[in-house]
Enzyme design. Structure first.
Site, PDB file in Angstrom:
ATOM      1  N   CYS A 252       0.794  -1.246   0.000  1.00 26.91           N
ATOM      2  CA  CYS A 252       0.000   0.000   0.000  1.00 26.91           C
ATOM      3  C   CYS A 252       0.816   1.280   0.000  1.00 26.91           C
ATOM      4  CB  CYS A 252      -0.907   0.049   1.218  1.00 26.91           C
ATOM      5  SG  CYS A 252      -1.895  -1.406   1.486  1.00 26.91           S
TER       6      CYS A 252
ATOM      7  N   HIS B  81      -2.502   6.746   4.640  1.00 26.23           N
ATOM      8  CA  HIS B  81      -1.390   5.796   4.800  1.00 26.23           C
ATOM      9  C   HIS B  81      -0.047   6.297   4.264  1.00 26.23           C
ATOM     10  CE1 HIS B  81      -0.123   1.275   4.939  1.00 26.23           C
ATOM     11  NE2 HIS B  81       0.257   1.962   6.000  1.00 26.23           N
TER      12      HIS B  81
END
Ligand SMILES: *[C@@H]1O[C@H](CO)[C@@H](O)[C@H](O)[C@H]1NC(C)=O
Ligand SMILES: *[C@@H]1O[C@H](CO)[C@@H](O)[C@H](O)[C@H]1NC(C)=O
Ligand SMILES: *[C@@H]1O[C@H](CO)[C@@H](O)[C@H](O)[C@H]1NC(C)=O
Ligand SMILES: *[C@@H]1O[C@H](CO)[C@@H](O)[C@H](O)[C@H]1NC(C)=O
Length: 584
Positions: free
Chosen positions: A78, A134
């Site tokens: 990610c 993130h």
């Protein structure tokens, strides 16, 4: 003399206004840009790659009416993919090439790096992020509102629970849902896919359509933990009769939620009259983690490997682009693309001059995609991770992979084929009647989703490897021992045969490429360091930035004081020049 001077200053003012008017005119022509990013979706979990297992009629309709990006490469997890997407740079230039940021790490996308929303904002875009970030939040400076987004509704960490929006790291646990930079306490416990979709729909409904919108919807779905929506669970239990594994069934329901979300977004764009001037990018951030850490039961079949690996299952991510600006849609593109390409490509589509983007690794594909011009990319640096000691790169049809991640645990073939006889036929009617196809035909005329076209595209976008081995999770990678493999990914997309010995020249080229990128590498921390003072217990049970910006100096050379000095200097120069003109 004096009159002259006044006249002239009016001239300058007039010219300035003229300029503004011109720029404003340009803004109006800029397309709305919608990025619909899914988390951990597997190659084989959408209908258009050939599986009959999970119906994804909306995603499929978007793909068949746009361009299926059949060789769209992302990073193995990610944080690196998102860093590459927003910056247009290979993550190793920013120390972001390793594992995802964990809660409590004092790590983030370096502040000196300029991001897509910042560039688009300069072109008059409203910039909005819904969902996952993130990319660091240890200081406020690292959060979305300080990285180019006008608004943010979502979470800072790698994932949250689907109903109560919590994230845990070791003995630390807390709420992680924010509006702007404040905790979104009091949000009703709605299934997160619906919650984020509704937020995106509100943004579309309230948007002033005369200005371009950049909406990035970064879904939590279909990341672990496996949690399905209560709204559709009864209905779906019958729908997924054909899936034996209970967890896979839940996963399928989560994918359906994502598919419906896309349908709602595209319908809303149609209702607001925005669809005819939109670009919609659908993509996953990496392949599915079929086993192991954050397992979600997704499938990358028949590709080798999963999330975390440099095999195709980890990196060849599901993607499609749709826009009325694509002159030749309804096709499958087998040209190489990398996630870094979206910064220049979308910037170019917005009317920007890519020279402004400075030193990036991304390549502008806009002319290639929209006007069917020659594909600009032939090489991709897939990654160099100096901590896990793995690296890979592609040059045309050849891919070099070195090193083994976690003793090869993730390097085999996992996941369902979706082709078992009892699953039944692919339902073209469903695609034809989907919200996406309906919206496209209502607002833009006949879509190209005629069954014959769909069948053809679907076949072209399906990877076939003839070996039954693919059903076995025990078939090891040919490079588990020699730790160096060359694959011909065009003839051998499932990465079964190491052809290093047959192609020494190609090996050498790729080796040199890795060597030269290795020189640019910025080291990541050797070990994950968790700062326990990030503990949400200290902040009303909420994950929030815990370090004051002034205590923090970016390890990559960014210094806030310096940045302020530079902007003051620029302001001063502009001030002097404008006064100089006013005087003469
Ligand atoms: C949480 O765990 C870390 C390391 O394992 C420890 O240093 C810290 O004191 C713990 N915090 C609490 C509140 O127990
Ligand atoms: C395909 O979907 C349509 C619409 O839901 C349904 O009416 C039809 O029975 C389905 N066809 C097959 C072969 O399952
Ligand atoms: C790697 O080495 C092990 C142990 O020597 C062996 O069992 C295995 O077959 C080898 N794998 C390959 C792909 O050659
Ligand atoms: C603390 O969190 C609770 C919800 O858990 C919320 O109701 C309350 O308003 C928060 N307090 C402050 C000061 O933010």
């Amino acid at each position: 003399m004096r009159v002259n001077r006044i006249l002239c200053s009016h001239c300058v003012l007039f010219l300035l206004l003229l300029c503004l008017k011109f720029i404003n005119g340009q803004y109006q022509a800029s397309p709305h840009i919608i990025v619909f990013m899914v988390d951990d979706l597997g190659w084989n979990d959408v209908g258009f790659h050939g599986s009959n297992q999970i119906p994804t009629p909306n995603i499929d309709a978007l793909a068949y009416n746009g361009i299926i990006l059949n060789r769209h490469y992302v990073q193995p997890s990610c944080t690196p993919t998102r860093a590459a997407f927003f910056s247009g740079k290979y993550p190793l230039r920013m120390g972001m090439q390793g594992q995802g940021i964990m809660g409590g790490e004092t790590r983030g996308l370096p502040l000196g790096v300029r991001l897509l929303p910042e560039y688009l904002r300069d072109y008059g875009y409203s910039t909005r992020l819904v969902g996952k970030w993130h990319l660091g939040f240890h200081t406020r400076l690292h959060t979305p509102l300080n990285r180019g987004f006008d608004s943010f509704f979502g979470y800072y960490n790698s994932y949250i629970s689907y109903y109560d929006y919590r994230y845990s790291q070791g003995n630390m646990s807390g709420f992680d849902l924010h509006r702007g930079d404040s905790p979104a306490h009091g949000t009703p416990n709605q299934y997160v896919t619906e919650l984020l979709t509704n937020e995106a729909l509100k943004i579309i409904d309230n948007h002033d359509v005369n200005h371009p919108l950049y909406l990035q919807l970064n879904h939590l779905g279909v990341h672990a933990p496996l949690e399905k929506s209560s709204r559709t669970s009864n209905y779906n239990d019958d729908k997924f009769e054909h899936i034996a594994d209970k967890s896979r069934k839940t996963y399928a329901e989560m994918v359906v939620e994502i598919d419906e979300s896309l349908g709602q977004i595209v319908s809303a764009l149609g209702d607001r009259g925005m669809l005819k001037n939109s670009i919609i990018l659908f993509m996953t951030d990496n392949g599915a983690p079929t086993i192991g850490k954050f397992r979600n039961w997704g499938s990358n079949w028949p590709l080798r490997g999963t999330k975390y690996t440099l095999y195709e299952g980890g990196l060849r991510g599901v993607a499609a682009i749709w826009s009325p600006r694509l002159q030749r849609p309804a096709k499958v593109s087998n040209n190489l693309m990398h996630v870094t390409d979206w910064l220049p490509t979308l910037f170019s589509a917005a009317g920007g001059n890519v020279q402004e983007l400075g030193e990036i690794d991304g390549i502008d594909h806009w002319q290639h995609l929209s006007n069917d011009e020659k594909a600009p990319r032939h090489k991709i640096l897939l990654n160099i991770d100096e901590v896990s000691k793995t690296e890979a790169a592609i040059n045309k049809r050849y891919k070099l992979v070195r090193g083994v991640y976690q003793q090869g645990y993730y390097d085999s073939y996992y996941g369902d084929s979706g082709k078992d006889f009892y699953i039944g036929e692919y339902n073209y009617t469903l695609v034809h009647r989907s919200s996406v196809a309906t919206a496209i035909s209502a607002h833009l005329g006949d879509p190209m989703t005629q069954p014959s076209v769909m069948t053809h595209l679907r076949e072209e976008a399906t990877v076939l490897c003839n070996n039954l081995l693919h059903r076995s999770s025990r078939s090891r990678s040919p490079c588990e021992n020699d730790t160096e493999c060359l694959f011909d990914i065009v003839n051998d997309p499932c990465e079964e045969r190491n052809v290093a010995k047959q192609y020494p020249k190609e090996m050498r080229e790729l080796d040199l490429m890795l060597l030269s990128y290795g020189n640019l590498l910025v080291h990541q921390p050797k070990k994950t360091i968790i700062d326990w003072s990030a503990d949400p217990k200290r902040r009303n049970d909420t994950w929030e930035p815990w370090l004051h910006p002034s205590y923090f100096e970016d390890q990559y050379g960014y210094n806030k004081a310096e940045a302020i000095t530079v902007s003051m200097f620029i302001y001063y120069v502009v001030f002097v020049i404008s006064h100089f003109y006013a005087l003469i």
